[in-house]
Design an enzyme around this catalytic site. Structure first.
Site, PDB file in Angstrom:
ATOM      1  N   SER A 186       0.745  -1.123  -0.055  1.00  0.00           N
ATOM      2  CA  SER A 186       0.116   0.074   0.070  1.00  0.00           C
ATOM      3  C   SER A 186       0.968   1.158  -0.060  1.00  0.00           C
ATOM      4  O   SER A 186       1.971   1.197   0.526  1.00  0.00           O
ATOM      5  CB  SER A 186      -0.857  -0.108   1.363  1.00  0.00           C
ATOM      6  OG  SER A 186      -1.325   1.155   1.375  1.00  0.00           O
ATOM      7  N   TYR A 224      -3.170  -0.359  10.276  1.00  0.00           N
ATOM      8  CA  TYR A 224      -2.823  -0.821   9.047  1.00  0.00           C
ATOM      9  C   TYR A 224      -1.639  -0.697   8.278  1.00  0.00           C
ATOM     10  O   TYR A 224      -0.800  -1.190   7.813  1.00  0.00           O
ATOM     11  CB  TYR A 224      -3.933  -0.070   8.287  1.00  0.00           C
ATOM     12  CG  TYR A 224      -4.139  -0.141   6.742  1.00  0.00           C
ATOM     13  CD1 TYR A 224      -4.798  -1.404   6.430  1.00  0.00           C
ATOM     14  CD2 TYR A 224      -3.595   0.588   5.627  1.00  0.00           C
ATOM     15  CE1 TYR A 224      -4.950  -1.642   4.953  1.00  0.00           C
ATOM     16  CE2 TYR A 224      -3.504   0.388   4.446  1.00  0.00           C
ATOM     17  CZ  TYR A 224      -4.356  -0.815   4.133  1.00  0.00           C
ATOM     18  OH  TYR A 224      -4.450  -1.147   2.566  1.00  0.00           O
TER      19      TYR A 224
HETATM   20  P1  NAP Z   1     -11.866  -5.497  -0.226  1.00  0.00           P
HETATM   21  O1  NAP Z   1     -12.745  -4.683  -1.346  1.00  0.00           O
HETATM   22  O2  NAP Z   1     -12.370  -5.295   1.151  1.00  0.00           O
HETATM   23  O3  NAP Z   1     -11.810  -7.046  -0.461  1.00  0.00           O
HETATM   24  C1  NAP Z   1     -11.037  -7.768   0.337  1.00  0.00           C
HETATM   25  C2  NAP Z   1     -11.000  -9.458  -0.171  1.00  0.00           C
HETATM   26  O4  NAP Z   1     -10.428 -10.171   0.926  1.00  0.00           O
HETATM   27  C3  NAP Z   1     -12.485  -9.909  -0.071  1.00  0.00           C
HETATM   28  O5  NAP Z   1     -12.403 -10.739  -1.456  1.00  0.00           O
HETATM   29  C4  NAP Z   1     -12.398 -10.825   1.109  1.00  0.00           C
HETATM   30  O6  NAP Z   1     -13.493 -11.762   0.914  1.00  0.00           O
HETATM   31  C5  NAP Z   1     -11.056 -11.281   1.109  1.00  0.00           C
HETATM   32  N1  NAP Z   1     -10.647 -11.585   2.434  1.00  0.00           N
HETATM   33  C6  NAP Z   1     -10.744 -10.793   3.870  1.00  0.00           C
HETATM   34  N2  NAP Z   1     -10.285 -11.662   4.680  1.00  0.00           N
HETATM   35  C7  NAP Z   1      -9.892 -12.776   4.183  1.00  0.00           C
HETATM   36  C8  NAP Z   1      -9.472 -14.109   4.991  1.00  0.00           C
HETATM   37  N3  NAP Z   1      -9.162 -13.989   6.237  1.00  0.00           N
HETATM   38  N4  NAP Z   1      -9.543 -15.104   4.153  1.00  0.00           N
HETATM   39  C9  NAP Z   1      -9.636 -15.011   2.819  1.00  0.00           C
HETATM   40  N5  NAP Z   1      -9.849 -13.899   2.234  1.00  0.00           N
HETATM   41  C10 NAP Z   1     -10.037 -12.814   2.799  1.00  0.00           C
HETATM   42  O7  NAP Z   1     -10.485  -4.870  -0.149  1.00  0.00           O
HETATM   43  P2  NAP Z   1      -9.603  -4.228  -1.553  1.00  0.00           P
HETATM   44  O8  NAP Z   1      -9.833  -2.576  -1.296  1.00  0.00           O
HETATM   45  O9  NAP Z   1      -9.973  -4.828  -2.720  1.00  0.00           O
HETATM   46  O10 NAP Z   1      -8.028  -4.278  -0.892  1.00  0.00           O
HETATM   47  C11 NAP Z   1      -7.539  -5.445  -1.465  1.00  0.00           C
HETATM   48  C12 NAP Z   1      -6.000  -5.402  -0.850  1.00  0.00           C
HETATM   49  O11 NAP Z   1      -5.689  -4.135  -1.561  1.00  0.00           O
HETATM   50  C13 NAP Z   1      -5.815  -5.284   0.535  1.00  0.00           C
HETATM   51  O12 NAP Z   1      -4.628  -6.153   0.918  1.00  0.00           O
HETATM   52  C14 NAP Z   1      -5.662  -3.939   0.894  1.00  0.00           C
HETATM   53  O13 NAP Z   1      -5.069  -3.369   1.990  1.00  0.00           O
HETATM   54  C15 NAP Z   1      -4.990  -3.312  -0.617  1.00  0.00           C
HETATM   55  N6  NAP Z   1      -5.039  -1.934  -0.718  1.00  0.00           N
HETATM   56  C16 NAP Z   1      -6.204  -1.430  -1.074  1.00  0.00           C
HETATM   57  C17 NAP Z   1      -6.257  -0.126  -1.247  1.00  0.00           C
HETATM   58  C18 NAP Z   1      -7.443   0.468  -1.630  1.00  0.00           C
HETATM   59  O14 NAP Z   1      -7.616   1.789  -1.722  1.00  0.00           O
HETATM   60  N7  NAP Z   1      -8.676  -0.157  -1.884  1.00  0.00           N
HETATM   61  C19 NAP Z   1      -5.052   0.631  -1.252  1.00  0.00           C
HETATM   62  C20 NAP Z   1      -3.894   0.117  -1.257  1.00  0.00           C
HETATM   63  C21 NAP Z   1      -3.824  -1.236  -0.550  1.00  0.00           C
HETATM   64  P3  NAP Z   1     -14.318 -12.274   2.166  1.00  0.00           P
HETATM   65  O15 NAP Z   1     -14.677 -11.196   3.105  1.00  0.00           O
HETATM   66  O16 NAP Z   1     -15.371 -12.839   1.689  1.00  0.00           O
HETATM   67  O17 NAP Z   1     -13.387 -13.464   2.752  1.00  0.00           O
END
Ligand code: NAP
Length: 254
Positions: A145, A158
């Site tokens: 991130s 985080y």
């Molecule tokens: P999101 O929309 O909340 O999706 C998270 C995904 O992870 C879902 O598919 C969820 O599915 C799965 N998940 C969560 N806990 C889990 C577990 N214990 N076992 C298996 N699967 C699990 O998040 P996102 O925004 O796409 O973010 C994805 C990644 O990018 C994360 O690592 C986040 O920190 C990183 N990131 C995001 C941003 C941003 O702006 N969005 C910026 C920088 C980095 P279930 O809940 O159904 O298990």
């Protein structure tokens, strides 16, 4: 017109953790479009089946397991390799956010976010790398991130997980590089997903993101695909231990 052969990853098998929605699903779609056999992961089987139905081609599989639980991860990876085939590419993407002032942050939330964002990459990475190092090749991409580098009030835990994930990336590179496995990070900036929905809906915060980002906008999940395809490809065979920030320039400016 085909791309340069250095970027050809067709026929490879890729597992993307946390790919039932958001960034993980977009990355899985990109890998599928590039000709990979893709395995989607999350904890909710119904949601995974819905996500799989959205992706192109007949080479999409699902594997529901909790990435924070060691035995489930060991069984999950063994099952994927048996059912789908040897993993060439692993994207450690599953993650969560918990926003609260640090003085109010509870012990249980601390452990939950650490398990989900950091321990998961260790558990899934170790299990996949046991097999990849044996075979002498593999690509692991840890989704870090911009908060691997910088932080703001209310998200210290985080940022701690994402800073540590950057160093875990370098450590995996040191340990597994000699066995032909390249490990890199991809660091998204502010991307519109469910995880950032409360921020997207906050007009003041949204305006701040646009002002602070040289590109002048929020990122889209699609913006992250090219970086992952590069890091998963032979073009990156001598790239390891790096974090590629895909943030519209945000980490570079004050
Ligand atoms: P999101 O929309 O909340 O999706 C998270 C995904 O992870 C879902 O598919 C969820 O599915 C799965 N998940 C969560 N806990 C889990 C577990 N214990 N076992 C298996 N699967 C699990 O998040 P996102 O925004 O796409 O973010 C994805 C990644 O990018 C994360 O690592 C986040 O920190 C990183 N990131 C995001 C941003 C941003 O702006 N969005 C910026 C920088 C980095 P279930 O809940 O159904 O298990």
């Amino acid at each position: 017109m085909t791309a340069h052969p250095l970027f050809d990853i067709s026929g490879r098998t890729a597992l993307v953790t946390g790919s039932s929605r958001g960034i993980g699903l977009a990355l899985a779609r990109g890998l599928a479009e590039a000709g990979c056999t893709v395995v989607l992961n999350g904890r909710d089987e119904d949601r995974l089946a819905e996500a799989a139905a959205e992706l192109p081609g007949g080479t999409v599989h699902t594997a529901a397991f909790d990435v924070t639980d060691g035995p489930s991860v060991a069984d999950g990876i063994a099952d994927v390799e048996e059912r789908v085939g040897p993993l060439d590419i692993l994207v450690n993407n599953a993650g969560m956010q918990l926003r609260a002032p640090l003085l109010e942050f509870t012990d249980s939330d601390w452990h939950r976010i650490l398990d989900t964002n950091l321990t998961s990459a260790f558990l899934v990475g170790r299990e996949a790398a046991r097999r990849m190092t044996e075979r002498g090749h593999g690509k692991i991409i840890n989704i870090c991130s911009l908060q691997s580098e910088v932080v703001r009030p209310g998200i210290a835990p985080y940022a701690a997980t994402k800073g540590a994930l950057k160093m875990l990336t370098k450590g995996m590179c040191a340990d597994w590089g000699p066995s032909g496995v390249q490990v890199n990070g991809l660091g998204p900036g502010y991307i519109e997903t469910e995880l950032t929905q409360p921020l997207v809906e906050d007009e003041e915060f949204g305006a701040w993101v646009r002002r602070r980002t040289p590109a002048g906008r929020w990122g889209r999940t699609r913006d992250l695909v090219g970086g992952v395809l590069f890091l998963a490809s032979p073009a990156a065979d001598f790239v390891s231990g790096q974090v590629l920030y895909v943030d519209g320039g945000m980490t570079s400016v004050l």
